[in-house]
Design a protein around this motif. Sequence first.
Motif, PDB file in Angstrom:
ATOM      1  N   ALA A  84       0.835  -1.213   0.000  1.00  0.00           N
ATOM      2  CA  ALA A  84       0.000   0.000   0.000  1.00  0.00           C
ATOM      3  C   ALA A  84       0.868   1.260   0.000  1.00  0.00           C
ATOM      4  CB  ALA A  84      -0.934  -0.001   1.201  1.00  0.00           C
ATOM      5  N   GLU A  85       1.975   1.231   0.717  1.00  0.00           N
ATOM      6  CA  GLU A  85       2.871   2.393   0.771  1.00  0.00           C
ATOM      7  C   GLU A  85       3.490   2.708  -0.590  1.00  0.00           C
ATOM      8  OE1 GLU A  85       5.760   1.785   3.842  1.00  0.00           O
ATOM      9  OE2 GLU A  85       4.241   1.727   5.417  1.00  0.00           O
ATOM     10  N   ALA A  96       1.133  -0.327 -10.611  1.00  0.00           N
ATOM     11  CA  ALA A  96       0.093  -0.895  -9.751  1.00  0.00           C
ATOM     12  C   ALA A  96      -0.109  -2.378 -10.070  1.00  0.00           C
ATOM     13  CB  ALA A  96      -1.209  -0.121  -9.909  1.00  0.00           C
ATOM     14  N   VAL A  97      -0.080  -2.722 -11.351  1.00  0.00           N
ATOM     15  CA  VAL A  97      -0.212  -4.121 -11.761  1.00  0.00           C
ATOM     16  C   VAL A  97       0.966  -4.934 -11.226  1.00  0.00           C
ATOM     17  CG1 VAL A  97      -0.167  -5.660 -13.770  1.00  0.00           C
ATOM     18  CG2 VAL A  97      -1.666  -3.658 -13.766  1.00  0.00           C
ATOM     19  N   ILE A 124     -10.512   2.045 -12.099  1.00  0.00           N
ATOM     20  CA  ILE A 124     -10.138   3.210 -11.287  1.00  0.00           C
ATOM     21  C   ILE A 124      -9.202   4.135 -12.072  1.00  0.00           C
ATOM     22  CG2 ILE A 124      -8.843   3.914  -9.220  1.00  0.00           C
ATOM     23  CD1 ILE A 124     -11.656   2.872  -8.646  1.00  0.00           C
ATOM     24  N   TYR A 125      -8.230   3.559 -12.770  1.00  0.00           N
ATOM     25  CA  TYR A 125      -7.287   4.384 -13.542  1.00  0.00           C
ATOM     26  C   TYR A 125      -7.983   5.104 -14.695  1.00  0.00           C
ATOM     27  CZ  TYR A 125      -2.866   3.545 -11.236  1.00  0.00           C
ATOM     28  OH  TYR A 125      -1.836   3.554 -10.327  1.00  0.00           O
ATOM     29  N   LEU A 137      -6.875   2.952  -3.902  1.00  0.00           N
ATOM     30  CA  LEU A 137      -6.086   1.754  -4.164  1.00  0.00           C
ATOM     31  C   LEU A 137      -5.385   1.275  -2.895  1.00  0.00           C
ATOM     32  CD1 LEU A 137      -4.573   2.699  -7.644  1.00  0.00           C
ATOM     33  CD2 LEU A 137      -6.591   1.312  -7.152  1.00  0.00           C
ATOM     34  N   ARG A 138      -4.828   2.216  -2.123  1.00  0.00           N
ATOM     35  CA  ARG A 138      -4.184   1.850  -0.854  1.00  0.00           C
ATOM     36  C   ARG A 138      -5.198   1.203   0.088  1.00  0.00           C
ATOM     37  NH1 ARG A 138      -1.251   6.781  -1.559  1.00  0.00           N
ATOM     38  NH2 ARG A 138      -2.777   7.895  -0.297  1.00  0.00           N
TER      39      ARG A 138
END
Length: 148
Positions: A84-85, A96-97, A124-125, A137-138
């Motif tokens: 997440a960070e 992200a993928v 989302i993107y 996303l986090r």
Amino acid sequence: MSNLADIIEKLILHKLANECEDIIVLKRNEMAEEIECAPSQISYVLSTRFTMERGFLVESKRGSGGFVRIERIPVHTMIYEDAAEQILEDTIFTEAVEIVKSLTAQGMLTGREAGLIMHFFDLIYKHIEPEERAPMLRSLILKLAEFT
């Protein structure tokens, strides 16, 4: 023969193992008396062997009513928190993928879960601005830690 730091660590780990919640609260002075050592030696072991990197969260309060609270953090929680960070406002879709692929490779996600999350990331993107996207996303990744 074990050194004093090893003895202190083993005693703390033994006390943790006997707790259901993976949390113990100790009195530094009482523990030092039990082991016949200085309280500073307890502090040394806590600061070197019970670290976040090793999966522990330590809260300490000094003084007459002082205590040491030690909590074992499940490894899977640390892995999700680290993932997440990595998600920032400027994180691009392919990065992200890669985070999802890494979680899958570590056995934290099944292929099906990874597919669903990647589909969600894609949506989302496409439809959410970066400043709103990153927290979403986090949040999703951190939520996964609650179900493992």
